[in-house]
Design a protein around this motif. Structure first.
Motif, short mmCIF file in Angstrom:
data_model
loop_
_atom_site.label_atom_id
_atom_site.label_comp_id
_atom_site.label_asym_id
_atom_site.label_seq_id
_atom_site.Cartn_x
_atom_site.Cartn_y
_atom_site.Cartn_z
N VAL A 127 0.85 -1.06 0.17
CA VAL A 127 0.02 0.07 -0.05
C VAL A 127 0.92 1.01 0.05
CG1 VAL A 127 -1.86 1.25 1.29
CG2 VAL A 127 -1.80 -1.17 1.29
N PHE A 128 1.97 1.16 0.80
CA PHE A 128 2.66 2.34 0.82
C PHE A 128 3.46 2.73 -0.38
CE2 PHE A 128 3.48 0.82 5.66
CZ PHE A 128 2.37 1.31 6.01
N GLU A 129 3.92 1.45 -1.12
CA GLU A 129 4.61 1.73 -2.44
C GLU A 129 3.45 2.40 -3.49
OE1 GLU A 129 6.95 -1.10 -5.75
OE2 GLU A 129 6.60 -1.81 -3.81
N ALA A 130 2.48 1.56 -3.36
CA ALA A 130 1.22 2.10 -4.29
C ALA A 130 1.03 3.67 -4.04
CB ALA A 130 -0.12 1.32 -4.04
N ILE A 131 0.89 4.00 -2.72
CA ILE A 131 0.82 5.45 -2.63
C ILE A 131 2.07 6.40 -3.25
CG2 ILE A 131 0.81 7.19 -0.60
CD1 ILE A 131 -0.98 5.19 0.89
N THR A 132 3.24 6.14 -3.05
CA THR A 132 4.18 6.83 -3.27
C THR A 132 4.45 6.92 -4.91
OG1 THR A 132 5.92 6.03 -1.49
CG2 THR A 132 6.72 7.05 -3.51
N ILE A 145 -5.59 10.78 -0.93
CA ILE A 145 -6.21 10.54 0.33
C ILE A 145 -5.75 9.22 0.73
CG2 ILE A 145 -8.27 10.30 1.46
CD1 ILE A 145 -9.39 12.35 -0.85
N GLY A 146 -5.40 8.87 1.69
CA GLY A 146 -4.85 7.56 2.26
C GLY A 146 -6.25 7.22 3.33
N PHE A 147 -6.24 5.80 3.67
CA PHE A 147 -7.42 5.74 4.40
C PHE A 147 -7.32 4.29 5.26
CE2 PHE A 147 -8.41 3.33 0.50
CZ PHE A 147 -8.82 2.10 0.89
N SER A 148 -8.29 4.26 6.11
CA SER A 148 -8.16 2.93 6.82
C SER A 148 -9.87 2.72 7.13
CB SER A 148 -7.41 3.04 8.02
OG SER A 148 -7.66 1.88 8.95
N GLY A 149 -9.97 1.34 7.46
CA GLY A 149 -11.43 1.23 8.19
C GLY A 149 -10.93 1.58 9.80
N ALA A 150 -12.37 1.83 10.54
CA ALA A 150 -12.29 2.31 11.66
C ALA A 150 -12.34 0.91 12.53
CB ALA A 150 -13.74 2.81 12.22
N TYR A 195 -0.40 2.00 10.36
CA TYR A 195 -0.67 1.69 8.88
C TYR A 195 -0.90 3.42 8.40
CZ TYR A 195 -3.53 0.51 4.97
OH TYR A 195 -4.04 0.40 3.45
N LEU A 196 -1.55 4.11 8.93
CA LEU A 196 -1.95 5.53 8.68
C LEU A 196 -0.53 6.31 8.51
CD1 LEU A 196 -5.26 5.72 10.19
CD2 LEU A 196 -4.87 5.72 7.83
N VAL A 200 1.18 8.19 5.13
CA VAL A 200 1.59 9.74 5.18
C VAL A 200 3.12 9.82 4.95
CG1 VAL A 200 2.13 11.89 6.44
CG2 VAL A 200 -0.25 10.44 6.93
N LYS A 201 4.07 8.99 5.59
CA LYS A 201 5.46 8.67 5.10
C LYS A 201 5.39 8.43 3.68
CE LYS A 201 7.45 7.28 9.63
NZ LYS A 201 8.12 6.20 10.24
N ALA A 202 4.68 7.59 3.20
CA ALA A 202 4.73 7.31 1.62
C ALA A 202 4.12 8.34 0.62
CB ALA A 202 3.90 5.83 1.37
N GLY A 203 3.29 9.15 1.39
CA GLY A 203 2.88 10.40 0.49
C GLY A 203 1.53 10.77 0.64
N ALA A 204 0.59 10.18 1.51
CA ALA A 204 -0.77 10.68 1.39
C ALA A 204 -0.82 12.13 2.14
CB ALA A 204 -1.59 9.55 2.44
N GLN A 205 -1.93 12.62 1.56
CA GLN A 205 -1.93 14.00 1.97
C GLN A 205 -3.22 14.67 2.65
OE1 GLN A 205 -1.25 14.70 -2.32
NE2 GLN A 205 -0.17 16.61 -1.77
N LEU A 206 -3.85 13.53 2.89
CA LEU A 206 -5.19 13.36 3.93
C LEU A 206 -5.29 12.09 4.32
CD1 LEU A 206 -6.30 15.48 1.40
CD2 LEU A 206 -8.06 15.82 2.71
#
Length: 364
Positions: A127-132, A145-150, A195-196, A200-206
């Motif tokens: 997931v991190f690689e995909a975000i980057t 935007i990155g995300f997780s389930g609650a 995970y979240l 963010v480290k990988a590049g998610a901005q929200l």
């Protein structure tokens, strides 16, 4: 941190911070998905979780709506699934076509089957690689935007073994085994935090937290069981913001169906934005939450089947309700839940155009 292209459109970030914007930014949940023929084409040759685990495929799917609706969308959400977290915790999850857990948690003794520790970089590094790679490919057109389930939503899937209409097993856990349930919810929350942070480290901005089943809990039980785990996530992220481990990004919480708990969630959960479903008037929601949070939502997804005139009328009404007589401030236009598979992509384009038209600050 990776160097990324400069952001050309920060409307979504400004609205998420509660700033006045010239119009409402717009994106939709599940915007990279089955309603798009280009998505269905990729799915002909690839299994669902294969796409999630293959960064180049996840990037391609994420970019499909950005290409199709260039200039109309203000945000992109990484293609993944909330159930990668239970997978990372050691559970098998299949998609056929909906989610299925062959070996769900039937009693608290089954918690022993979960991994004692979770290395998110090892388990969810894809997931991190995909975000980057996606953030680079976006070239600054819109934020990612990155995300997780609650935790409560993930807990419900892990116990039920899939989707459910009654929540009999998962809610029985809460009432029969309250302490074990609370411990597991916080354990899930801790995995979500790591995970979240990685996103963010990988590049998610929200970041958005999807509490899709929040409305299945009474206000009392939401506060007792779900809220502490939501707080655990926001507090863990804000600690990382404060330490400089990761840049500060806005946090969105979507507690679907929990409209009777909005005041509690707005004041206690620790998020910057609350997503609304379509079952509450935006002006009423603003009155309930005050100026504590920005708002996101909230057109009924099924309205997209109603034809262009109906879509335009609803967007106009929704925009007036969110604006409530003043300029657009702290509102992100969205649907009240994810877009459904049968929507005509051109009707969604019309929705975006109507938001651009009717959410502008000069509308009276």
């Amino acid at each position: 941190m990776t160097d990324f292209p400069p952001l050309k459109n920060d409307l979504l970030l400004r609205a998420a911070r509660g700033e006045k914007t010239e119009r409402a930014p717009v994106w939709v949940m599940r915007q990279a998905g089955r309603y798009l023929p280009e998505f269905r084409k990729v799915r002909e040759d690839h299994e669902f979780f294969e796409i999630c685990r293959t960064p180049e495929l996840a990037k391609e799917i994420t970019l499909q709506p950005i290409r199709r609706y260039s200039g109309l969308l203000d945000g992109s959400i990484i293609f993944s699934d909330i159930l990668v977290v239970p997978q990372a915790m050691g559970m098998e999850v299949l998609m056929n076509p909906g989610p299925h857990f062959p070996d769900p948690l039937n009693t608290p003794a089954d918690i022993e089957k979960l991994s004692k520790t979770v290395d998110v970089n090892k388990e969810l590094g894809y997931v991190f690689e995909a975000i980057t790679v996606t953030r680079k490919a976006l070239n600054g057109e819109v934020p990612l935007i990155g995300f997780s389930g609650a935790p409560w939503t993930l807990f419900a899937y892990m116990v039920e073994g899939g989707g459910t209409k009654t929540f009999q097993k998962s809610k029985s856990w809460l009432f029969k085994y309250p302490q074990e349930s609370k411990d597991l919810l916080l354990r899930i929350a801790d995995v979500c935090v790591e995970y979240l942070i990685g996103q963010v480290k990988a590049g998610a901005q929200l970041l958005q937290i999807f509490d899709s089943w929040a409305g299945e809990l009474s206000p009392h039980h939401l506060e007792e069981f779900s809220l502490p785990s939501l707080q655990r996530i926001s507090e863990g992220l804000r600690k990382s913001f404060a330490s400089g481990e990761i840049p500060t990004v806005p946090l969105i919480l979507f507690p679907k169906g929990a409209n009777t708990s909005l005041a509690t969630v707005a004041s206690k959960a620790g998020y910057d934005v609350l997503g609304l479903d379509w079952c509450i008037d935006p002006a009423e929601a603003r009155q309930i939450v005050g100026d504590k949070v920005a708002l996101q939502g909230n057109m009924d997804p099924v309205m997209l089947y109603g034809g262009r005139d109906a879509i335009e009328k609803e967007v106009k009404r929704m925009s007036a309700a969110f604006r409530n007589g003043g300029p657009s401030k702290g509102w992100i236009a969205n649907l009240g839940h994810g877009i459904t598979p049968g929507v005509d992509p051109e009707d969604l384009r019309w929705f975006f155009k109507c938001v651009h038209k009717y959410s502008s600050a000069d509308q009276s």
